[in-house]
Design an enzyme around this catalytic site. Structure first.
Site, PDB file in Angstrom:
ATOM      1  N   TYR A  74       0.779   2.703  13.850  1.00 38.50           N
ATOM      2  CA  TYR A  74       1.374   3.494  12.772  1.00 38.50           C
ATOM      3  C   TYR A  74       1.318   4.958  13.177  1.00 38.50           C
ATOM      4  O   TYR A  74       0.244   5.459  13.502  1.00 38.50           O
ATOM      5  CB  TYR A  74       0.550   3.388  11.480  1.00 38.50           C
ATOM      6  CG  TYR A  74       0.418   2.036  10.864  1.00 38.50           C
ATOM      7  CD1 TYR A  74       1.237   1.659   9.811  1.00 38.50           C
ATOM      8  CD2 TYR A  74      -0.561   1.147  11.297  1.00 38.50           C
ATOM      9  CE1 TYR A  74       1.085   0.421   9.205  1.00 38.50           C
ATOM     10  CE2 TYR A  74      -0.718  -0.092  10.700  1.00 38.50           C
ATOM     11  CZ  TYR A  74       0.108  -0.452   9.649  1.00 38.50           C
ATOM     12  OH  TYR A  74      -0.028  -1.676   9.046  1.00 38.50           O
ATOM     13  N   ASP A 134      -6.343  -5.635  -2.510  1.00 40.07           N
ATOM     14  CA  ASP A 134      -5.063  -6.280  -2.790  1.00 40.07           C
ATOM     15  C   ASP A 134      -5.193  -7.339  -3.880  1.00 40.07           C
ATOM     16  O   ASP A 134      -4.250  -7.581  -4.629  1.00 40.07           O
ATOM     17  CB  ASP A 134      -4.483  -6.876  -1.510  1.00 40.07           C
ATOM     18  CG  ASP A 134      -4.136  -5.799  -0.497  1.00 40.07           C
ATOM     19  OD1 ASP A 134      -3.654  -4.727  -0.902  1.00 40.07           O
ATOM     20  OD2 ASP A 134      -4.353  -6.020   0.708  1.00 40.07           O
ATOM     21  N   HIS A 157       0.828  -1.206   0.000  1.00 42.64           N
ATOM     22  CA  HIS A 157       0.000   0.000   0.000  1.00 42.64           C
ATOM     23  C   HIS A 157       0.865   1.259   0.000  1.00 42.64           C
ATOM     24  O   HIS A 157       1.948   1.270   0.567  1.00 42.64           O
ATOM     25  CB  HIS A 157      -0.909   0.037   1.230  1.00 42.64           C
ATOM     26  CG  HIS A 157      -1.861  -1.114   1.285  1.00 42.64           C
ATOM     27  ND1 HIS A 157      -2.486  -1.485   2.449  1.00 42.64           N
ATOM     28  CD2 HIS A 157      -2.302  -1.974   0.340  1.00 42.64           C
ATOM     29  CE1 HIS A 157      -3.278  -2.524   2.213  1.00 42.64           C
ATOM     30  NE2 HIS A 157      -3.170  -2.840   0.934  1.00 42.64           N
ATOM     31  N   LYS A 192       6.119   6.866   7.588  1.00 44.41           N
ATOM     32  CA  LYS A 192       5.459   6.063   8.615  1.00 44.41           C
ATOM     33  C   LYS A 192       6.479   5.557   9.612  1.00 44.41           C
ATOM     34  O   LYS A 192       7.577   5.149   9.253  1.00 44.41           O
ATOM     35  CB  LYS A 192       4.777   4.838   7.995  1.00 44.41           C
ATOM     36  CG  LYS A 192       3.566   5.144   7.178  1.00 44.41           C
ATOM     37  CD  LYS A 192       2.925   3.873   6.680  1.00 44.41           C
ATOM     38  CE  LYS A 192       1.674   4.193   5.890  1.00 44.41           C
ATOM     39  NZ  LYS A 192       1.067   2.977   5.334  1.00 44.41           N
TER      40      LYS A 192
END
Length: 188
Positions: free
Chosen positions: A132, A169, A62, A72
């Site tokens: 995250y 996905d 992603h 991130k």
């Protein structure tokens, strides 16, 4: 905290250093000054928590298209995951190169991925909890996916067939399709 740059410039494993005794442990999970010394992002306006329920689940690869692409800081607070990071930066000498790392609550490690990367996880245990931190607020309209098992990338995932794979996905573009659509990569 110990910072170790991985195989692609700007990607770091951060080893946390818990103080452990008979009560349990205490550890610093973020230190602005330490991050500044490494030249890393220090402003994290958004934090998210993900639960991956089943071992063998794959999430990714992603990313977000600019201007919403995000750096991130990733930490497993439960379970263990096989993480992949893929360089999508148009003018990068490592465009299309990837790396992997095992993150685990028990290893007390984190992964810092800069802007311009895709990332994904294969859960190596049931009930994986991931935190995250992002350096920009998420924009769902900017999301993109690359096939987790793209043969051109040849990433050595620990499984051949995911136990769970989301529809986004399943229909993800190949890396070659991404390059054509993006004009050769992300401009960061």
């Amino acid at each position: 905290m110990k910072f170790h740059e991985l195989n692609i410039k700007g990607v770091f494993e951060i080893q946390l250093e818990p103080n452990i005794d008979e009560r349990g442990f205490f550890m610093r999970t973020y230190d602005r000054e330490s991050f500044q010394k490494q030249g890393l992002p220090t402003d994290w306006p958004q934090e998210s928590h993900a639960l991956t329920k089943n071992k063998g689940t794959v999430r990714g690869l992603h990313f977000l298209y600019p201007p919403y692409n995000e750096a991130k800081l990733i930490r497993m607070v439960g379970g263990e995951g096989f993480w992949v990071f893929l360089d999508l930066r148009k003018n990068s000498p490592t465009l299309g190169k990837w790396g992997t790392i095992i993150l685990s609550a028990g290893k007390y490690n984190m992964l810092l991925i800069p802007k311009g990367f895709a990332n994904g996880i294969c859960a190596l245990a049931d009930d994986c909890h991931t935190l995250y931190h992002m350096d920009i607020n998420y924009n769902d309209d900017a999301k993109g996916e690359i096939k987790w098992d793209d043969p051109e990338l040849a990433i050595p995932w620990p499984i051949k067939k995911p136990k769970v794979l989301a529809p986004r996905d399943q229909s993800a573009q190949s890396f070659k399709e991404f390059l054509a659509k993006s004009g050769g990569g992300l401009v960061i």
